[in-house]
Write a protein that holds these residues in place. Sequence first.
Motif, short mmCIF file in Angstrom:
data_model
loop_
_atom_site.label_atom_id
_atom_site.label_comp_id
_atom_site.label_asym_id
_atom_site.label_seq_id
_atom_site.Cartn_x
_atom_site.Cartn_y
_atom_site.Cartn_z
N ALA A 72 0.86 -1.19 0.00
CA ALA A 72 0.00 0.00 0.00
C ALA A 72 0.89 1.24 0.00
O ALA A 72 1.76 1.38 0.85
CB ALA A 72 -0.90 0.01 1.23
N ASN A 133 -9.36 -5.58 -2.49
CA ASN A 133 -9.16 -6.04 -1.12
C ASN A 133 -10.49 -6.29 -0.39
O ASN A 133 -11.57 -6.03 -0.94
CB ASN A 133 -8.26 -5.04 -0.37
CG ASN A 133 -7.24 -5.76 0.49
OD1 ASN A 133 -7.56 -6.77 1.12
ND2 ASN A 133 -6.02 -5.26 0.51
N ALA A 151 -8.45 -0.73 -1.91
CA ALA A 151 -8.20 -1.15 -0.53
C ALA A 151 -9.50 -1.59 0.16
O ALA A 151 -10.60 -1.40 -0.37
CB ALA A 151 -7.54 0.00 0.23
N PRO A 152 -9.37 -2.16 1.37
CA PRO A 152 -10.55 -2.68 2.05
C PRO A 152 -11.66 -1.64 2.20
O PRO A 152 -11.43 -0.49 2.59
CB PRO A 152 -10.00 -3.07 3.43
CG PRO A 152 -8.59 -3.43 3.17
CD PRO A 152 -8.13 -2.47 2.11
N MET A 185 -2.84 8.18 -6.14
CA MET A 185 -3.16 7.68 -4.80
C MET A 185 -4.39 8.41 -4.28
O MET A 185 -4.38 9.63 -4.16
CB MET A 185 -1.97 7.93 -3.87
CG MET A 185 -2.27 7.98 -2.38
SD MET A 185 -2.83 6.44 -1.66
CE MET A 185 -1.32 5.49 -1.59
N ALA A 187 -6.50 8.86 -1.00
CA ALA A 187 -6.30 8.59 0.43
C ALA A 187 -7.48 7.84 1.03
O ALA A 187 -8.61 7.90 0.52
CB ALA A 187 -6.09 9.91 1.17
N ALA A 203 -7.04 13.64 -1.26
CA ALA A 203 -7.60 13.25 0.04
C ALA A 203 -8.77 14.14 0.37
O ALA A 203 -8.91 15.25 -0.16
CB ALA A 203 -6.53 13.35 1.13
N GLY A 204 -9.61 13.66 1.28
CA GLY A 204 -10.67 14.50 1.84
C GLY A 204 -12.01 14.31 1.16
O GLY A 204 -12.18 13.57 0.21
#
Length: 211
Positions: A72, A133, A151-152, A185, A187, A203-204
């Motif tokens: 990751a 994931n 991702a999870p 990426m 976040a 992000a955010g």
Amino acid sequence: MSAPLIVIGAGGHGRVVADLARAAGFAVAGFLDPAPTLRGAEVDGLPVLGDDAYLASAAPGSVLLANGVGGAGKPEIRRAVFERFAAAGHLFPALVHPCAHTAGNVTFDPGCQVMAGATLQTGVQVGVNALVNTGAVIDHDCRIGAHAQVAPGAVLCGGVTVEDDAHVGAAACVIQCLCVGAGAMVAAGAVVIRDVPPQARVAGVPARTMG
Ligand SMILES: CC(C)(COP(=O)(O)OP(=O)(O)OC[C@H]1O[C@@H](n2cnc3c(N)ncnc32)[C@H](O)[C@@H]1OP(=O)(O)O)[C@@H](O)C(=O)NCCC(=O)NCCS
């Protein structure tokens, strides 16, 4: 009966992959891991067989491989492991957990991994060495590129493209028909409402470029 399967890497992701492979019906022979502390050890009831040199005497096809490197935030390591062994002729089967829901027309490229609880709806494509994931939701017609990771608990709404080497973080959401560019990426926890340029980090809620 398929050839025995060896998991490269005995860390957290590798252990999950070993469990995935067993659940998917493969005969898991053990792990490869260079850590001196793991030499001769057992991990989750499976032997650590050695390091990469163990494969020097194994003809491609006599064993199957699974990528146990999670990476990751560092997709290049996971990609490098896959490419090195694939270039030597070794085979990485697609691994799909029986407790994932996958529509009948989902396509799985070699070496991809779909973990328990994931949902992949109609028309989804999962690329080479890509990782979906635990519990991720991939709605209709999404395409997940080579070596990309979801991702999870992340959610991709319908028609989303995640380009090669991109990472969608845990519990992030990407709304419909957007593109997460190559190597980008997203976040953890972000809500993506615009395309993400290649290599960007966002992000955010709503997601914005990280400073
Ligand atoms: C985005 C991410 C890669 C940033 O990691 P990093 O480069 O080490 O960044 P830092 O922790 O130093 O944080 C840098 C800044 O970003 C903020 N930030 C970090 N992660 C954030 C997130 N998920 N959402 C919002 N802001 C975040 C931090 O608060 C910090 O802000 P500040 O500069 O105002 O203090 C990481 O936090 C992340 O979300 N990774 C994904 C994890 C994941 O999905 N794991 C799944 C494994 S299977």
